[in-house]
Design a protein around this motif. Sequence first.
Motif, PDB file in Angstrom:
ATOM      1  N   LEU A  87      39.631  42.799  37.220  1.00 13.36           N
ATOM      2  CA  LEU A  87      39.514  43.091  38.666  1.00 13.36           C
ATOM      3  C   LEU A  87      38.053  42.846  39.048  1.00 13.36           C
ATOM      4  O   LEU A  87      37.479  41.832  38.670  1.00 13.36           O
ATOM      5  N   ASP A 147      42.298  37.460  34.985  1.00  9.23           N
ATOM      6  CA  ASP A 147      41.039  38.184  34.792  1.00  9.23           C
ATOM      7  C   ASP A 147      40.167  37.599  33.670  1.00  9.23           C
ATOM      8  O   ASP A 147      39.666  38.322  32.793  1.00  9.23           O
ATOM      9  N   ASP A 171      46.004  33.078  37.928  1.00  8.13           N
ATOM     10  CA  ASP A 171      46.377  33.852  39.106  1.00  8.13           C
ATOM     11  C   ASP A 171      45.173  34.188  39.989  1.00  8.13           C
ATOM     12  O   ASP A 171      45.239  34.091  41.222  1.00  8.13           O
ATOM     13  N   ASP A 172      44.057  34.584  39.361  1.00 11.68           N
ATOM     14  CA  ASP A 172      42.893  34.969  40.168  1.00 11.68           C
ATOM     15  C   ASP A 172      42.371  33.793  40.977  1.00 11.68           C
ATOM     16  O   ASP A 172      41.806  33.974  42.055  1.00 11.68           O
ATOM     17  N   ASN A 328      46.320  40.052  48.638  1.00 12.58           N
ATOM     18  CA  ASN A 328      46.285  40.293  47.190  1.00 12.58           C
ATOM     19  C   ASN A 328      47.262  39.333  46.541  1.00 12.58           C
ATOM     20  O   ASN A 328      48.340  39.076  47.089  1.00 12.58           O
ATOM     21  N   ASN A 329      46.890  38.850  45.361  1.00 17.36           N
ATOM     22  CA  ASN A 329      47.747  37.844  44.740  1.00 17.36           C
ATOM     23  C   ASN A 329      49.131  38.359  44.338  1.00 17.36           C
ATOM     24  O   ASN A 329      50.004  37.570  43.999  1.00 17.36           O
TER      25      ASN A 329
HETATM   26  C1  LIG Z   1      44.241  41.332  42.219  1.00 18.74           C
HETATM   27  C2  LIG Z   1      43.583  40.729  41.066  1.00 18.74           C
HETATM   28  O1  LIG Z   1      44.177  39.959  40.347  1.00 18.74           O
HETATM   29  C3  LIG Z   1      42.203  41.062  40.792  1.00 18.74           C
HETATM   30  O2  LIG Z   1      41.592  41.792  41.555  1.00 18.74           O
HETATM   31  O3  LIG Z   1      41.701  40.580  39.757  1.00 18.74           O
END
Ligand SMILES: CC(=O)C(=O)O
Length: 762
Positions: A87, A147, A171-172, A328-329
Amino acid sequence: MADSKSKSRPGTGITDQEALDFHKQGRPGKLEINPTKPMATQRDLSLAYSPGVAVPVKAIAADPATAYDYTSRGNMVAVISNGTAILGLGNLGALASKPVMEGKAVLFKRFADVDSIDLEIDTENVDEFINCVRYLGPSFGGINLEDIKAPDCFIIEQRLRELMDIPVFHDDQHGTAIIAAAGLINALELTGRDLKTAKLVCNGAGAAAIACVELIKSMGFNPENIILCDTKGVIYQGRSEGMNQWKSAHAVKTDKRTLAEAMQGADVVLGLSQKGAFSEDMIRSMADKPIIFAMANPDPEITPEEVARIRDDAIMATGRSDYPNQVNNVLGFPYIFRGALDVRATTINDEMKIAAVNALASLAREDVPDDVVAAYQGARPRFGAQYIIPVPFDPRLISAIPVAVAKAAIESGVARRDMPDMEAYARELSARRDPIASTLSQLYERVRRHQKRIVFAEAEEEQVMRAALSYANQGLGTAILLGREDLIEATAERAGIDLNRPGLEIVNARISKRGDTYIDYLYARLQRQGYLHRDVTRLIHNDRNHFAACMVALGDADGMVTGVTRNYSTALGDVRRCLDDKPGHRVIGISIVLARGRTVFVADTAVHDMPTAVELADIAEEAAGFARRMGYEPRVAMLAYSTFGHPSGERSERVREAVGILDKRHVNFEFDGEMSADVALNRKTMESLYPFSRLSGPANVLVMPAFHSAAISTKMLQELGGSTVIGPLLVGLDKPVQITSMGAKDSDIVNMAAIAAYGAGA
Ligand SMILES: CC(=O)C(=O)O
Ligand SMILES: NC(=O)C1=CN([C@@H]2O[C@H](COP(=O)(O)OP(=O)(O)OC[C@H]3O[C@@H](n4cnc5c(N)ncnc54)[C@H](OP(=O)(O)O)[C@@H]3O)[C@@H](O)[C@H]2O)C=CC1
Ligand SMILES: [Mg+2]
């Protein structure tokens, strides 16, 4: 001493202790694995394992595509991290990232029915990481990287995309970019801006930021109007400190050097950096109607409250679910993988990402249909500053996004399977959604907006106290702790709970000024039922259930929760001495059973021992009404051990009679019976053996022939079937009271309190 773990995190309504307990209770963590095939007999074993398993092995060796038919690969995604950018918390290592990765895995399941497992890889070496993941392809239909810090994540993703023939998606980067782009398109439109001329500052130049900037540029945003900043300030052409090739690609010619300078006059600011990175002065210096996406998690670069204090013309979004406009993803990755998996895509390409952006952006502009209003806490959202993007619980997402992604995959030639009937596919997708979780979350939201006073009758018990605290912390209303102050305080001290906060009240029945009023009220009700005045006085002074129920009866509390220390029927008897049935209704217990993605309401699990035919018909009406209030169109099966007359027997006769009574009442829901549970729940059995059945699908409300069968079956489902059972919930009382099972956990008690508050008209 109460410690900081019992203090609510600002804005979240949860304490650190609650977060730890949530993860620790039951099986530690958030995931477990369940088999999908029976494994009970010798035959099952022979099929699932040796020798039967050899057959699919050979089939897959001969044709690898059949792995999608014979294994779980096609619905299985790995969530993989090394914990270098957890995060916005920074590099805390692979092991510490596990709660987030387990969380992503359950979000996959919850929102898009994608099975997922977390893998934490304990290396910061890019080559080692790549080597570890590259050989995992046969196990999964897709890889969701999570992450991993920049710039390592760019190299890792790029290399793995080249090496693997399944979607590899960081994803990020892309999940975040897709959601931010969708929100941005809508915010620009709402503020009358053009993609080509708007000026944007992006604070953060890591995984999420670089991907956001790349995506919005590819959609037409003018590259010259975007300034990227990192911990060293503006990324300008010629800067050498803290640079890498990905930052350089977005360096601009400018004499601005600090974030504060960059933000002066900017139309849009994206925060993908760290808590508190935006100051009030920076926000003040932005153009009129600024667009502020403060997306750092768990705490944004600036909070909506802080922005609201200094300007009223901003469109504000954060990464969090407790504010409007959650960018948010989570809105993306479950559905994007759903679409990619369903057409067996080899990759997730730009076409698929842009299709997801457009699907998401247009969903927010559409009128919200009636059946979706509930996901928005009963208030119909309108496209505008407070609603630029759908909420994660919007039930339309599961069909809208995967369909768009699957179409784009097919059209861009990366699908390995065609989807000839997209409408049928959309229907299939909707059926994957189980509304109960969103129903409960809507219920909570509704209570939050119409807060109620709930009396917790057994507040000297630690788990009840925790539940009351959680009720108050979540902003559901006032939690009244009924009990002796000294005992309550001693328990709180022992458990490290800080009761010193708004939203909690302690009421001591022995010294309450309302005691005499309750005695008069109860005596008037019970004097002709064998109770002397002194009996009633004792009940009010010494018995928490009677005192609490009188508080509810006389309007001193809106609802009540009890049951932890006393068995259900005793607690129910206590309550019914003080409260009437709702006129025209019958008090029954309904259990909500959540099993294998299905939700079924079972009644009566609490009150009627051996219901008559008329009572069974009443139970069916109460249960159908409740299911409808929870967002389900009821299909009621009147259950028996027999089906439509075979084998015959006295209890089945009574059930059949109840069906006849419902026929005469012309009720406004589907019902049929008598039938056995397998027929009621299995559409194929129903259609093949009983094509005349009036139910249009498997039953979702089961009316049991008697209390014992209802109680036994729900308890067996819970203990043996691994189902989640909520309830029994009391329905039909004039005032809302919920009774938990003895020894219930704090999370169950707070659910019951919220349901009581909802019943109080929240
Ligand atoms: C939401 C997300 O994947 C993050 O904050 O890293
Ligand atoms: N809402 C959402 O859906 C998502 C939000 N995020 C959030 O975005 C943030 C970044 O995540 P991610 O890109 O994965 O992490 P990375 O580690 O890849 O990148 C972090 C970037 O933020 C910069 N940064 C850190 N602190 C500051 C600061 N005070 N001012 C300016 N820049 C700063 C770093 O600068 P430098 O390069 O100089 O070190 C780096 O460029 C996190 O808070 C994360 O929670 C991420 C993904 C999804
Ligand atoms: Mg992340």
